[in-house]
Design a protein around this motif. Structure first.
Motif, PDB file in Angstrom:
ATOM      1  N   ASP A   9     105.636 -59.481 -86.792  1.00  0.00           N
ATOM      2  CA  ASP A   9     106.184 -58.458 -85.905  1.00  0.00           C
ATOM      3  C   ASP A   9     107.490 -57.890 -86.441  1.00  0.00           C
ATOM      4  O   ASP A   9     107.724 -56.683 -86.411  1.00  0.00           O
ATOM      5  CB  ASP A   9     106.403 -59.017 -84.501  1.00  0.00           C
ATOM      6  CG  ASP A   9     105.092 -59.314 -83.785  1.00  0.00           C
ATOM      7  OD1 ASP A   9     104.052 -58.757 -84.195  1.00  0.00           O
ATOM      8  OD2 ASP A   9     105.122 -60.101 -82.822  1.00  0.00           O
ATOM      9  N   TYR A  10     108.353 -58.774 -86.947  1.00  0.00           N
ATOM     10  CA  TYR A  10     109.631 -58.320 -87.489  1.00  0.00           C
ATOM     11  C   TYR A  10     109.440 -57.487 -88.756  1.00  0.00           C
ATOM     12  O   TYR A  10     110.108 -56.470 -88.954  1.00  0.00           O
ATOM     13  CB  TYR A  10     110.549 -59.510 -87.796  1.00  0.00           C
ATOM     14  CG  TYR A  10     110.973 -60.255 -86.567  1.00  0.00           C
ATOM     15  CD1 TYR A  10     111.797 -59.655 -85.613  1.00  0.00           C
ATOM     16  CD2 TYR A  10     110.549 -61.553 -86.349  1.00  0.00           C
ATOM     17  CE1 TYR A  10     112.180 -60.330 -84.480  1.00  0.00           C
ATOM     18  CE2 TYR A  10     110.932 -62.246 -85.210  1.00  0.00           C
ATOM     19  CZ  TYR A  10     111.747 -61.627 -84.274  1.00  0.00           C
ATOM     20  OH  TYR A  10     112.133 -62.296 -83.152  1.00  0.00           O
ATOM     21  N   LEU A  11     108.531 -57.904 -89.597  1.00  0.00           N
ATOM     22  CA  LEU A  11     108.268 -57.157 -90.831  1.00  0.00           C
ATOM     23  C   LEU A  11     107.723 -55.770 -90.517  1.00  0.00           C
ATOM     24  O   LEU A  11     108.140 -54.779 -91.136  1.00  0.00           O
ATOM     25  CB  LEU A  11     107.298 -57.934 -91.729  1.00  0.00           C
ATOM     26  CG  LEU A  11     107.841 -59.238 -92.306  1.00  0.00           C
ATOM     27  CD1 LEU A  11     106.730 -60.017 -92.998  1.00  0.00           C
ATOM     28  CD2 LEU A  11     108.981 -58.956 -93.275  1.00  0.00           C
ATOM     29  N   GLN A  12     106.807 -55.689 -89.554  1.00  0.00           N
ATOM     30  CA  GLN A  12     106.249 -54.384 -89.169  1.00  0.00           C
ATOM     31  C   GLN A  12     107.351 -53.489 -88.603  1.00  0.00           C
ATOM     32  O   GLN A  12     107.411 -52.306 -88.918  1.00  0.00           O
ATOM     33  CB  GLN A  12     105.119 -54.567 -88.145  1.00  0.00           C
ATOM     34  CG  GLN A  12     104.413 -53.279 -87.799  1.00  0.00           C
ATOM     35  CD  GLN A  12     103.784 -52.607 -89.008  1.00  0.00           C
ATOM     36  OE1 GLN A  12     103.243 -53.242 -89.895  1.00  0.00           O
ATOM     37  NE2 GLN A  12     103.870 -51.297 -89.051  1.00  0.00           N
ATOM     38  N   MET A  13     108.229 -54.057 -87.784  1.00  0.00           N
ATOM     39  CA  MET A  13     109.325 -53.288 -87.217  1.00  0.00           C
ATOM     40  C   MET A  13     110.255 -52.793 -88.325  1.00  0.00           C
ATOM     41  O   MET A  13     110.705 -51.642 -88.304  1.00  0.00           O
ATOM     42  CB  MET A  13     110.110 -54.143 -86.219  1.00  0.00           C
ATOM     43  CG  MET A  13     111.159 -53.356 -85.462  1.00  0.00           C
ATOM     44  SD  MET A  13     112.195 -54.326 -84.335  1.00  0.00           S
ATOM     45  CE  MET A  13     111.136 -55.614 -83.774  1.00  0.00           C
ATOM     46  N   MET A  14     110.528 -53.636 -89.311  1.00  0.00           N
ATOM     47  CA  MET A  14     111.386 -53.243 -90.423  1.00  0.00           C
ATOM     48  C   MET A  14     110.763 -52.099 -91.219  1.00  0.00           C
ATOM     49  O   MET A  14     111.449 -51.139 -91.591  1.00  0.00           O
ATOM     50  CB  MET A  14     111.647 -54.443 -91.340  1.00  0.00           C
ATOM     51  CG  MET A  14     112.557 -55.485 -90.719  1.00  0.00           C
ATOM     52  SD  MET A  14     112.657 -57.032 -91.641  1.00  0.00           S
ATOM     53  CE  MET A  14     113.169 -56.502 -93.247  1.00  0.00           C
ATOM     54  N   ILE A  15     109.465 -52.177 -91.457  1.00  0.00           N
ATOM     55  CA  ILE A  15     108.770 -51.114 -92.196  1.00  0.00           C
ATOM     56  C   ILE A  15     108.834 -49.806 -91.415  1.00  0.00           C
ATOM     57  O   ILE A  15     109.122 -48.746 -91.985  1.00  0.00           O
ATOM     58  CB  ILE A  15     107.313 -51.530 -92.507  1.00  0.00           C
ATOM     59  CG1 ILE A  15     107.308 -52.647 -93.548  1.00  0.00           C
ATOM     60  CG2 ILE A  15     106.483 -50.331 -92.969  1.00  0.00           C
ATOM     61  CD1 ILE A  15     105.956 -53.313 -93.738  1.00  0.00           C
ATOM     62  N   GLU A  17     111.076 -48.893 -89.191  1.00  0.00           N
ATOM     63  CA  GLU A  17     112.451 -48.396 -89.212  1.00  0.00           C
ATOM     64  C   GLU A  17     112.793 -47.780 -90.569  1.00  0.00           C
ATOM     65  O   GLU A  17     113.458 -46.741 -90.637  1.00  0.00           O
ATOM     66  CB  GLU A  17     113.445 -49.504 -88.859  1.00  0.00           C
ATOM     67  CG  GLU A  17     113.412 -49.907 -87.402  1.00  0.00           C
ATOM     68  CD  GLU A  17     113.730 -48.758 -86.454  1.00  0.00           C
ATOM     69  OE1 GLU A  17     114.690 -48.012 -86.705  1.00  0.00           O
ATOM     70  OE2 GLU A  17     113.008 -48.620 -85.457  1.00  0.00           O
ATOM     71  N   LEU A  18     112.346 -48.395 -91.637  1.00  0.00           N
ATOM     72  CA  LEU A  18     112.579 -47.823 -92.970  1.00  0.00           C
ATOM     73  C   LEU A  18     111.868 -46.483 -93.127  1.00  0.00           C
ATOM     74  O   LEU A  18     112.433 -45.539 -93.689  1.00  0.00           O
ATOM     75  CB  LEU A  18     112.121 -48.800 -94.057  1.00  0.00           C
ATOM     76  CG  LEU A  18     113.030 -50.011 -94.279  1.00  0.00           C
ATOM     77  CD1 LEU A  18     112.357 -51.024 -95.200  1.00  0.00           C
ATOM     78  CD2 LEU A  18     114.365 -49.574 -94.855  1.00  0.00           C
ATOM     79  N   ASP A  19     110.633 -46.389 -92.627  1.00  0.00           N
ATOM     80  CA  ASP A  19     109.911 -45.116 -92.661  1.00  0.00           C
ATOM     81  C   ASP A  19     110.657 -44.057 -91.866  1.00  0.00           C
ATOM     82  O   ASP A  19     110.771 -42.902 -92.289  1.00  0.00           O
ATOM     83  CB  ASP A  19     108.487 -45.277 -92.115  1.00  0.00           C
ATOM     84  CG  ASP A  19     107.569 -46.017 -93.073  1.00  0.00           C
ATOM     85  OD1 ASP A  19     107.918 -46.144 -94.266  1.00  0.00           O
ATOM     86  OD2 ASP A  19     106.496 -46.478 -92.618  1.00  0.00           O
ATOM     87  N   ILE A  25     116.378 -39.032 -93.589  1.00  0.00           N
ATOM     88  CA  ILE A  25     117.123 -38.704 -94.807  1.00  0.00           C
ATOM     89  C   ILE A  25     116.468 -37.538 -95.543  1.00  0.00           C
ATOM     90  O   ILE A  25     117.147 -36.627 -96.007  1.00  0.00           O
ATOM     91  CB  ILE A  25     117.254 -39.948 -95.715  1.00  0.00           C
ATOM     92  CG1 ILE A  25     118.195 -40.964 -95.060  1.00  0.00           C
ATOM     93  CG2 ILE A  25     117.751 -39.572 -97.109  1.00  0.00           C
ATOM     94  CD1 ILE A  25     118.195 -42.329 -95.699  1.00  0.00           C
ATOM     95  N   SER A  26     115.149 -37.547 -95.609  1.00  0.00           N
ATOM     96  CA  SER A  26     114.434 -36.449 -96.271  1.00  0.00           C
ATOM     97  C   SER A  26     114.701 -35.123 -95.584  1.00  0.00           C
ATOM     98  O   SER A  26     114.939 -34.101 -96.238  1.00  0.00           O
ATOM     99  CB  SER A  26     112.923 -36.722 -96.276  1.00  0.00           C
ATOM    100  OG  SER A  26     112.638 -37.858 -97.044  1.00  0.00           O
ATOM    101  N   ILE A  27     114.684 -35.141 -94.267  1.00  0.00           N
ATOM    102  CA  ILE A  27     114.947 -33.901 -93.523  1.00  0.00           C
ATOM    103  C   ILE A  27     116.383 -33.450 -93.746  1.00  0.00           C
ATOM    104  O   ILE A  27     116.639 -32.271 -94.003  1.00  0.00           O
ATOM    105  CB  ILE A  27     114.632 -34.087 -92.023  1.00  0.00           C
ATOM    106  CG1 ILE A  27     113.118 -34.218 -91.834  1.00  0.00           C
ATOM    107  CG2 ILE A  27     115.168 -32.929 -91.204  1.00  0.00           C
ATOM    108  CD1 ILE A  27     112.691 -34.628 -90.448  1.00  0.00           C
ATOM    109  N   PHE A  28     117.347 -34.372 -93.682  1.00  0.00           N
ATOM    110  CA  PHE A  28     118.742 -33.997 -93.921  1.00  0.00           C
ATOM    111  C   PHE A  28     118.937 -33.442 -95.336  1.00  0.00           C
ATOM    112  O   PHE A  28     119.647 -32.459 -95.528  1.00  0.00           O
ATOM    113  CB  PHE A  28     119.684 -35.182 -93.701  1.00  0.00           C
ATOM    114  CG  PHE A  28     120.261 -35.227 -92.322  1.00  0.00           C
ATOM    115  CD1 PHE A  28     120.939 -34.144 -91.794  1.00  0.00           C
ATOM    116  CD2 PHE A  28     120.128 -36.364 -91.557  1.00  0.00           C
ATOM    117  CE1 PHE A  28     121.467 -34.181 -90.526  1.00  0.00           C
ATOM    118  CE2 PHE A  28     120.655 -36.422 -90.283  1.00  0.00           C
ATOM    119  CZ  PHE A  28     121.334 -35.328 -89.764  1.00  0.00           C
TER     120      PHE A  28
END
Length: 183
Positions: A9-15, A17-19, A25-28
């Motif tokens: 669950d934590y790994l999925q949440m981290m992925i 959040e990174l996405d 960042i891409s939009i900015f």
């Protein structure tokens, strides 16, 4: 790996959040370079319907309720990826503002020469001093917030010639995104 199963669950949440960060960042970066994102004729309802399963899944995970009220609306020139990002970000913000069993409603309708996209929650409302500064980069009321999500949403709306109006009170908050229709 089996050794990481307990942290799934934590790994999925981290992925996720990174996405999300990567997208922001891409939009900015694109905005800062003045890159014009390609717009094509599309329909807000189709975008909402395409991401509804994701919004519904988030609702179930957070013990919230997700509803739509999509009226027939004409097509607009849109950057589908940006509008998808705007709707998802505002939906996540709404879920975070609400308690258990809170209802998020996304609706569309025509109003004069405008198409209205509304994202309504049943949260506690936004404080007046924060409300007047919404859309300002790095403004956040969340403990771990970055303050970029709504700023990006406001920029996306602006690039689409749309305006964002906000009504907020103790019964909840309504974000009303007003797009001009094709003439």
């Amino acid at each position: 790996k089996p050794s990481l199963a307990e942290n799934q669950d934590y790994l999925q949440m981290m992925i996720e959040e990174l996405d999300d960060l990567n997208s922001i960042i891409s939009i900015f970066l694109a905005v800062s370079r003045g890159v014009e994102h390609k717009k094509e004729l599309g329909n807000l309802n189709e975008i909402i319907e395409s991401i509804s399963p994701l919004i519904q899944t988030i609702a179930r995970e957070e013990e919230k309720i997700f509803l739509t009220d999509l009226q027939q609306i004409p097509d607009l020139f849109l950057n589908m990826k940006e509008i998808r990002h705007l709707i998802l970000k505002m939906s996540r913000n709404s879920y975070q503002a609400m308690g258990r069993n809170g209802i998020l409603t996304i609706s569309t309708r025509c109003e004069e020469n405008n198409i209205i996209l509304e994202i309504e929650d049943q949260g506690p409302g936004i404080e007046p001093e924060v409300l007047e500064k919404l859309g300002t980069p790095f403004l956040t009321v969340k403990e771990m917030g970055k303050g970029l999500g709504l700023a990006v949403c406001y920029r996306i709306a602006k690039r689409h010639g749309a305006s964002i109006e906000v009504n907020s009170g103790k019964e909840g908050t309504v974000f009303r995104i007003r797009f001009e229709t094709l003439k």
